[in-house]
Motif scaffolding. Structure first.
Motif, short mmCIF file in Angstrom:
data_model
loop_
_atom_site.label_atom_id
_atom_site.label_comp_id
_atom_site.label_asym_id
_atom_site.label_seq_id
_atom_site.Cartn_x
_atom_site.Cartn_y
_atom_site.Cartn_z
N LEU A 39 -0.93 8.43 0.01
CA LEU A 39 -2.19 8.00 -0.60
C LEU A 39 -1.89 6.71 -1.35
O LEU A 39 -0.90 6.63 -2.08
CB LEU A 39 -2.72 9.05 -1.56
CG LEU A 39 -3.36 10.27 -0.91
CD1 LEU A 39 -3.64 11.34 -1.96
CD2 LEU A 39 -4.63 9.91 -0.16
N CYS A 40 -2.71 5.70 -1.15
CA CYS A 40 -2.42 4.39 -1.73
C CYS A 40 -2.47 4.43 -3.26
O CYS A 40 -3.42 4.93 -3.83
CB CYS A 40 -3.43 3.37 -1.21
SG CYS A 40 -3.17 1.74 -1.90
N PRO A 41 -1.42 3.92 -3.92
CA PRO A 41 -1.44 3.90 -5.38
C PRO A 41 -2.28 2.74 -5.92
O PRO A 41 -2.48 2.66 -7.12
CB PRO A 41 0.03 3.70 -5.74
CG PRO A 41 0.62 3.00 -4.58
CD PRO A 41 -0.15 3.43 -3.35
N PHE A 42 -2.77 1.87 -5.06
CA PHE A 42 -3.47 0.69 -5.54
C PHE A 42 -4.98 0.76 -5.39
O PHE A 42 -5.70 -0.11 -5.85
CB PHE A 42 -2.95 -0.57 -4.85
CG PHE A 42 -1.46 -0.72 -5.00
CD1 PHE A 42 -0.89 -0.74 -6.27
CD2 PHE A 42 -0.63 -0.81 -3.90
CE1 PHE A 42 0.48 -0.87 -6.43
CE2 PHE A 42 0.74 -0.94 -4.04
CZ PHE A 42 1.30 -0.96 -5.31
N HIS A 43 -5.48 1.74 -4.66
CA HIS A 43 -6.92 1.91 -4.63
C HIS A 43 -7.20 3.40 -4.46
O HIS A 43 -6.31 4.16 -4.11
CB HIS A 43 -7.57 1.07 -3.53
CG HIS A 43 -7.56 1.71 -2.15
ND1 HIS A 43 -6.44 1.74 -1.36
CD2 HIS A 43 -8.53 2.37 -1.47
CE1 HIS A 43 -6.73 2.35 -0.22
NE2 HIS A 43 -7.98 2.76 -0.26
N HIS A 44 -8.45 3.77 -4.72
CA HIS A 44 -8.77 5.18 -4.67
C HIS A 44 -9.09 5.58 -3.24
O HIS A 44 -9.91 4.94 -2.59
CB HIS A 44 -9.96 5.46 -5.57
CG HIS A 44 -10.41 6.87 -5.45
ND1 HIS A 44 -9.72 7.88 -6.07
CD2 HIS A 44 -11.39 7.43 -4.74
CE1 HIS A 44 -10.29 9.01 -5.75
NE2 HIS A 44 -11.31 8.76 -4.95
N HIS A 60 2.26 -1.49 3.67
CA HIS A 60 0.94 -2.06 3.88
C HIS A 60 -0.11 -0.98 3.72
O HIS A 60 0.06 0.13 4.18
CB HIS A 60 0.85 -2.65 5.30
CG HIS A 60 -0.53 -3.16 5.62
ND1 HIS A 60 -1.06 -4.28 5.02
CD2 HIS A 60 -1.50 -2.68 6.42
CE1 HIS A 60 -2.29 -4.46 5.47
NE2 HIS A 60 -2.58 -3.50 6.32
N CYS A 61 -1.21 -1.32 3.04
CA CYS A 61 -2.31 -0.37 2.93
C CYS A 61 -3.46 -0.85 3.79
O CYS A 61 -3.96 -1.96 3.60
CB CYS A 61 -2.77 -0.22 1.48
SG CYS A 61 -4.27 0.77 1.37
N PHE A 62 -3.87 0.00 4.73
CA PHE A 62 -4.96 -0.37 5.62
C PHE A 62 -6.31 -0.25 4.92
O PHE A 62 -7.32 -0.69 5.45
CB PHE A 62 -4.93 0.49 6.89
CG PHE A 62 -3.84 0.06 7.82
CD1 PHE A 62 -4.09 -0.89 8.79
CD2 PHE A 62 -2.56 0.59 7.71
CE1 PHE A 62 -3.09 -1.32 9.64
CE2 PHE A 62 -1.54 0.17 8.55
CZ PHE A 62 -1.80 -0.78 9.52
N GLY A 63 -6.31 0.35 3.74
CA GLY A 63 -7.56 0.50 3.00
C GLY A 63 -7.88 -0.74 2.18
O GLY A 63 -8.94 -1.32 2.30
N CYS A 64 -6.92 -1.16 1.35
CA CYS A 64 -7.22 -2.27 0.43
C CYS A 64 -6.46 -3.54 0.80
O CYS A 64 -6.68 -4.57 0.19
CB CYS A 64 -6.89 -1.86 -1.01
SG CYS A 64 -5.16 -1.53 -1.32
N GLY A 65 -5.57 -3.46 1.78
CA GLY A 65 -4.89 -4.68 2.23
C GLY A 65 -3.68 -5.06 1.40
O GLY A 65 -3.04 -6.07 1.65
ZN LIG Z 1 -4.74 0.63 -0.84
#
Ligand SMILES: [Zn+2]
Length: 590
Positions: A39-44, A60-65
């Protein structure tokens, strides 16, 4: 960016550490094929889109980039600056950094300077509290039940009743006024000059988890000084963002980890007094509602949170609603509400720490607590009351990720309110449709630079097989790439190859500071594999497509220029443009 630390040292560090181990120290990673997922620590987000590649040593996070190498991860997660991240990983890798890399004054970032100034200011304030000038303040603190030792360990201070005491002190240490202002310690006067922000106040320093001074809270001694605000706090500065940290976490984090529970209080003294009496798994929120970032900060140490409310805060709907963020983070939240007239500080002083400890241990779960508060406010036997209560409760229930939990709570709510379960389900469905899009929805990506997939594919192949870079370089110029970002990356890759260097995704990262370039590189790493035997054909196809695209763009540009030359009657230019256009057509036929 990496100007002063030699590139080969950065590469050496990156080659000796493993990004999977580095990131695992902060968040749990799960194996997913060749890669790791979390789970990305940089966005919810509710389903994991944060990927780590052990092969390429990037995330790399595909959610927030958000993306980068191990340095970038620490910079983002620990809010370190680049030299700090480098020295931390250097230590881990057992590499000694050259002295020149450590002491270059140009390299001292603004945040490092601000931490230093804050530390100087704190030294000034603590010195004053210990001196004759601070005697009254010290007596006051001792009378409030703080011990000498507590005053020392929390590093409390005193700001005297003068307009320029701190200014004079910092000036004598060679600190300029503009930096003092950036640190939030001084305020500009209307007709020029500056004055101290904190005057005639007890100073509570606010630390980050590494015990660096982020800012200060200043409290008046007696509430009878009612011409003054009770609290004055540091403004937001480059190192201090409200709602991002928790007061006392630097001291309490181990106790929180060990007890696997964090009790959240509000004010400085609500933290200090119980802490002094042995309740050490505490943090102070410095506000009634917690932010998502604070919740995630706590989650690094525990999933169990107990909110300790004063009687007058208890039952405030806004504060209760803010607790839903814990549920979204899959944390468990319970609530203690203190008897009328008490806050944690006064409660511990009058009833003892053990009593508060018991209350924390027997705290009430959010569901029960919220339901009880709602029933005391609305009449649960009328249809309107039932509707009000259920809508508040459903907004909490709807946030449980676990379907079983959700179903169980729906069942309980239906029984308690004596309404059919299906009607609650129906309302829950409506709620979901009306809720604003969460931050991880694809909608937020709109503003990001769109990367041409063909161009990105070539970049991916160049990173995987250096020998193909030369071949590509013979056929394409960086300017053939239509994207600003891709063209910049490719131009840099060509340069590296010319210098006889290797191209690796993780070291490439050291040369780019912008999110778009890092995102493009990291995203391409996770693109589907191109099989070995297909590669050359794929490369040729890509080259052809990029050239065609370039041709089309150039043709459009020439046509537009010719049109303008015609309108303005610029014969000379028109002839030249026509020539260019013809040769372009000829080339495109080949
Ligand atoms: Zn993210």
């Amino acid at each position: 960016m990496a100007g002063r630390i030699p590139e080969n040292i950065l590469e050496e560090i990156l080659s000796r550490i493993n990004i999977v181990e580095v990131i695992s120290e902060y968040i749990p990673l799960k194996k997913a094929g060749r890669n790791f997922r979390a789970l990305c620590p940089f966005h919810h987000e509710k389903s994991p889109s944060f990927m780590v590649s052990p092969d390429r040593q990037i995330f790399h996070c595909f959610g927030c980039g958000e993306s980068g190498n191990a340095f970038k991860f620490l910079m983002r997660y620990e809010r370190m600056d680049f030299p700090e991240a480098v020295s931390l990983l250097a230590r881990k890798a057992g590499i000694v950094l050259p002295e020149s890399a450590k002491e270059d004054p140009r390299a001292v970032s603004l945040s490092t300077q601000l931490f230093k100034i804050n530390e100087l200011a704190l030294g000034f304030y603590t010195g004053l509290l210990a001196s004759a000038q601070g005697a009254a303040a010290k007596t006051y603190l001792l009378e409030r039940g703080l011990t000498e030792e507590t005053i020392k360990s929390f590093r409390l201070g005193w700001a005297p009743d003068k307009w320029d005491a701190l200014i004079e002190f910092l000036r004598s240490k060679g600190v300029g006024l503009s930096l003092m202002e950036k640190a939030g310690l001084v305020l500009p006067k209307q007709n020029g000059g500056y004055y101290d922000r904190f005057r005639q106040r007890i100073i509570f320093p606010i630390f980050d988890i590494k015990s660096r001074v982020l800012g200060f809270g200043g409290r008046i001694m007696h509430s009878s000084d009612n011409q003054l605000a009770k609290y004055v706090n540091s403004p937001e500065t480059p190192v201090y963002t409200k709602g991002r940290n928790l007061f006392g976490l630097n001291l309490a984090k181990e106790a929180i980890r060990q007890s696997d529970c964090a009790a959240v209080v509000e004010g400085y003294l609500d933290f200090i007094i119980p802490y002094q009496q042995g309740i050490q798994n505490l943090v102070a929120s410095q506000g009634t509602a917690l932010t998502e970032e604070q919740a995630r900060l706590l989650k690094r140490y525990t999933r169990n949170v107990v909110m300790v409310y004063d009687a007058d805060n208890a039952g405030q709907m806004a504060a209760l609603r803010s607790l839903d963020i814990f549920i979204e983070e899959s944390m468990e939240v319970k609530i203690v509400s203190l008897p009328q007239g008490f806050d944690p500080d006064t409660f511990v002083r009058q009833k003892g720490a053990q009593e508060l400890k018991n209350m924390i241990e027997n705290a009430e779960g959010l569901f029960d607590y919220k339901f009880r508060i709602l029933k005391s406010r609305f009449n649960a036997s009328t249809p309107e009351g039932k509707a009000r209560i259920s809508s508040e409760m459903l907004s909490t229930i709807g946030r449980f990720k676990d379907a079983v939990l959700k179903a169980e709570y729906l069942k309980i709510l239906a029984q308690q309110l004596d309404v059919p379960e299906y009607s609650l389900r129906e309302e829950l469905g409506k709620l979901r449709d009306n809720r604003p899009q969460p931050a991880d929805s694809p909608l937020v990506k709109k503003t990001e630079t769109v990367i041409n997939p063909t161009e990105r594919l070539l970049i991916k192949i160049m990173m995987e097989e250096t020998r193909l870079v030369d071949y590509i370089r013979q056929h394409l110029e960086p300017s053939d790439f239509q994207g600003e970002v891709t063209s910049r990356i490719v131009s840099f890759m060509f340069e590296l190859i010319q210098q006889g260097k290797q191209i690796e995704a993780n070291t490439l990262m050291n040369h780019f500071e912008d999110k778009d370039a890092m995102r493009c590189i990291c995203e391409s790493v996770f693109d589907g594999e191109v099989t070995q035997e297909n590669r050359e054909k794929v490369v040729d196809d890509c080259i052809r497509m990029i050239k065609n695209k370039r041709m089309v763009v150039t043709r459009q540009r020439l046509q537009e220029q010719m049109r303008r030359a015609e309108v303005s009657g610029d014969e000379v230019n028109l002839l030249r443009l026509r020539d260019e256009f013809c040769s372009l057509l000829k080339r495109s036929k080949e």
